[in-house]
Write an enzyme that holds these catalytic residues in place. Structure first.
Site, PDB file in Angstrom:
ATOM      1  N   HIS A  19       0.842  -1.203   0.000  1.00 18.49           N
ATOM      2  CA  HIS A  19       0.000   0.000   0.000  1.00 18.49           C
ATOM      3  C   HIS A  19       0.881   1.258   0.000  1.00 18.49           C
ATOM      4  O   HIS A  19       0.665   2.190  -0.797  1.00 18.49           O
ATOM      5  CB  HIS A  19      -0.902  -0.025   1.237  1.00 18.49           C
ATOM      6  CG  HIS A  19      -1.761   1.178   1.402  1.00 18.49           C
ATOM      7  ND1 HIS A  19      -3.081   1.214   1.012  1.00 18.49           N
ATOM      8  CD2 HIS A  19      -1.501   2.406   1.921  1.00 18.49           C
ATOM      9  CE1 HIS A  19      -3.587   2.404   1.281  1.00 18.49           C
ATOM     10  NE2 HIS A  19      -2.648   3.151   1.839  1.00 18.49           N
ATOM     11  N   GLU A  20       1.863   1.268   0.884  1.00 19.85           N
ATOM     12  CA  GLU A  20       2.738   2.435   0.978  1.00 19.85           C
ATOM     13  C   GLU A  20       3.622   2.583  -0.265  1.00 19.85           C
ATOM     14  O   GLU A  20       3.954   3.699  -0.671  1.00 19.85           O
ATOM     15  CB  GLU A  20       3.598   2.344   2.237  1.00 19.85           C
ATOM     16  CG  GLU A  20       2.806   2.371   3.538  1.00 19.85           C
ATOM     17  CD  GLU A  20       1.971   3.639   3.690  1.00 19.85           C
ATOM     18  OE1 GLU A  20       2.416   4.698   3.219  1.00 19.85           O
ATOM     19  OE2 GLU A  20       0.882   3.561   4.281  1.00 19.85           O
ATOM     20  N   HIS A  23       1.791   4.684  -2.763  1.00 17.15           N
ATOM     21  CA  HIS A  23       1.973   6.119  -2.524  1.00 17.15           C
ATOM     22  C   HIS A  23       3.365   6.571  -2.971  1.00 17.15           C
ATOM     23  O   HIS A  23       3.515   7.627  -3.600  1.00 17.15           O
ATOM     24  CB  HIS A  23       1.807   6.421  -1.028  1.00 17.15           C
ATOM     25  CG  HIS A  23       0.416   6.247  -0.500  1.00 17.15           C
ATOM     26  ND1 HIS A  23      -0.685   6.813  -1.096  1.00 17.15           N
ATOM     27  CD2 HIS A  23      -0.056   5.570   0.589  1.00 17.15           C
ATOM     28  CE1 HIS A  23      -1.772   6.506  -0.401  1.00 17.15           C
ATOM     29  NE2 HIS A  23      -1.411   5.749   0.616  1.00 17.15           N
TER      30      HIS A  23
END
Length: 444
Positions: A19-20, A23
Site C-alpha cells: 500500500h505504501e 503512494h
C-alpha cells in the site's frame, strides 16, 4: 499461537508495505521528495539512504510500514526544494498520490488471484448431494450427483467457484441460473430464487440451507492395521469402498455402523482399486465394549474420497479472472457495508485484528494456496476501507480534494481540524466494535 502471529505479521507486512509503495511510486513520479520509507514501525534496525536522499529503513515492529514525504517547504528552503513538497503539487497530482495506495492493494489482489489461477489449485468438484425435500434446490429440480458446470452463464470448474458465483444471490436475494450435468451426462438448466438472508458470523451455511451441498464422499481406506481382519481380507490403502454387505455407496459413518452389526460374520466388501471393482470377504472381529455390547471391527482407517479437479487457466485468462474477482469482491464488500448501514446485515460481521490473525493462521496451516487467497481478500479489504470518505483515511483526503476542486480554493484549516476529530471518532468507534466482536467470538 506463534505460527498464527507469524502468519498475521507477514500478511500485514506485505499488504501495508505494498500500500505504501503505491503512494511512494506515484509521489516520486510527481516529483515529491520522499524523506523515509520504512518497513515496520518503531526503532530502526537497519537503514540506507539512496541517491535521491530517501532513507530506506527496516524497523523493529513488523506490522506494515509507512512513507514519509516532504509535506511543505520550510522558510529559507531554495525553490528547487520547495517545489518538491507535497502541498506544492497540483490538485490532480495530490489526488493521484493519495489514490495510489488503495489502488496498489487492489492491483496486488488481482495479481494474487491471477497467480492462483495460473499455478492451479486442487479443489472439490461441484457434484451435488440429493437436496432435502422442499428445499430451494429440490424445488428447482436439482438431483443427486448433478454437477454444476455454470452459474449465471459463467463457467465453473469447482465447488469453490460455484460458491463464489452464488454468493451475491445467496446473501442479497435474487435469481441464480445453474447449468448442471446430470449423472447420465445430460445438461439441464435449473433456476433458483433466493430470499434475502440474515447474515451472521456464526450463522448457518446459506448454501446448505438452500439445499446445495457436496455429494457425500465415498470412504477411502487410508491405512490398514497389521494382522487385523481388513489386512487378512486383502484391503489396501487407497481402496475406495463402494459397497458393504447390502449397503450400496455407503458413507464412512454408514460403513462403520454396518461393520459393527456383523461381528464374527463374513461381510462382502466391494472396492475400487486402480479403476477396477474388486469384492473381498471380510470377517469382522467381535469385540465387547464397556457396556457389554458385542460389535464388529476390521482394523482399517478411513478417509473421504472427494472427487477433485485442478482449476488452472492460461496467462491472459488468469489475469482477466484476477481482475474480475477483485472487482466482484469490491462490489460485494460495498453492498455488505450498505446493508450494515440500513440494518439488513448484523454489525457482528465487522472483524478486527484478532479474527484476521486467526484466519491468517488457519489458512497458512491449510496450505500455500489458501494463504495466498486470504492475502488477496485482505488486500481488497484494505483498499476498500481506505477509500471510504472518512477523514484520516485516503478516501477522506480525496473527499477534501474534491471539495477543493469544487470550491476552487483550499479547504479552510478549521474544516480540516473538525474533519480530523470526526474521522478519529469514527475510526475509534469502528475499532471498538471490531475488537468487541473479536473478543465476543473468542470467549463465546
Amino acid at each position: 499461537m506463534l505460527f498464527t502471529l507469524l502468519a498475521f505479521a507477514i500478511a500485514l507486512g506485505v499488504l501495508i508495505t505494498f500500500h505504501e509503495l503505491g503512494h511512494y511510486w506515484v509521489a516520486r513520479l510527481c516529483g515529491v521528495r520522499i524523506l523515509r520509507f520504512s518497513v515496520g514501525f518503531g526503532k530502526v534496525v537497519l537503514r540506507r539512504t539512496d541517491r535521491h536522499g530517501t532513507e530506506w529503513a527496516l524497523s523493529a515492529i513488523p506490522l506494515g510500514g509507512y512513507v514519509k514525504m516532504l509535506d511543505d517547504a520550510q522558510p529559507g528552503d531554495p525553490p528547487s526544494v520547495a517545489a518538491q513538497a507535497f502541498n506544492r503539487k497540483s490538485l490532480k497530482q495530490r489526488s493521484a498520490i493519495v489514490l495510489a495506495g488503495p489502488v496498489a492493494n487492489l492491483v496486488l489482489a488481482a495479481l494474487l488471484y491471477a497467480g492462483l489461477n495460473l499455478a492451479g489449485t486442487s479443489e472439490p468438484a461441484a457434484i451435488l448431494a440429493e437436496p432435502p425435500a422442499n428445499s430451494l434446490a429440490a424445488q428447482a429440480g436439482i438431483m443427486a450427483n448433478d454437477r454444476v458446470i455454470a452459474v449465471n452463464q459463467q463457467a465453473v470448474q469447482s465447488w469453490g467457484e460455484a460458491r463464489w458465483q452464488l454468493m451475491d444471490a445467496l446473501s442479497s436475494g435474487g435469481k441464480a441460473e445453474l447449468r448442471v450435468e446430470t449423472a447420465e451426462g445430460l445438461q439441464r438448466e435449473r433456476i433458483l430464487h433466493f430470499p434475502p438472508a440474515a447474515i451472521e458470523p456464526d450463522g448457518a451455511d446459506l448454501m446448505a440451507e438452500a439445499g446445495l451441498s457436496l455429494a457425500t464422499p465415498k470412504p477411502r481406506v487410508t491405512g490398514v492395521n497389521a494382522g487385523e481382519p481388513g489386512e487378512q481380507a486383502g484391503l489396501q490403502a487407497g481402496d475406495v469402498i463402494v459397497k458393504v454387505g447390502e449397503l450400496d455407496q455407503p458413507s464412512a459413518g454408514a460403513m462403520v455402523e454396518e461393520v459393527k452389526k456383523h461381528p464374527g460374520q463374513v461381510l462382502p466388501v466391494t472396492v475400487l482399486r486402480d479403476g477396477a471393482a474388486l469384492t473381498l470377504s471380510v470377517l469382522p472381529l467381535a469385540q465387547t465394549g464397556p457396556d457389554g455390547q458385542v460389535t464388529g471391527r476390521i482394523g482399517v482407517m478411513l478417509g473421504a474420497d472427494f472427487p477433485m479437479v485442478t482449476v488452472r487457466y492460461g496467462l491472459f485468462e488468469s489475469l482477466a479472472r484476477g481482475v474480475s474477482r477483485t472487482f466482484e469482491t469490491v462490489w460485494f464488500s460495498l453492498k455488505m457495508m450498505g446493508r450494515m448501514i440500513v440494518g439488513d446485515v448484523s454489525l457482528r460481521n465487522v472483524s478486527g485484528p484478532v479474527t484476521i490473525a486467526d484466519y491468517a493462521g488457519q489458512t497458512a496451516r491449510i496450505g500455500f494456496a489458501a494463504y495466498i487467497g486470504f492475502l488477496a481478500l485482505i488486500s481488497v479489504s484494505i483498499g476498500v476501507l481506505n477509500l471510504l470518505p472518512i477523514p484520516m483515511l485516503d478516501g477522506g483526503h480525496l473527499m477534501y480534494y474534491i471539495l477543493e476542486g469544487v470550491r476552487g480554493r483550499p479547504i479552510p484549516d478549521k474544516w480540516l481540524e473538525n474533519g480530523q476529530r470526526i474521522g478519529l471518532g469514527l475510526l475509534a468507534a469502528l475499532m471498538s466494535l471490531a475488537f468487541f466482536n473479536d473478543f465476543s467470538r473468542l470467549f463465546s
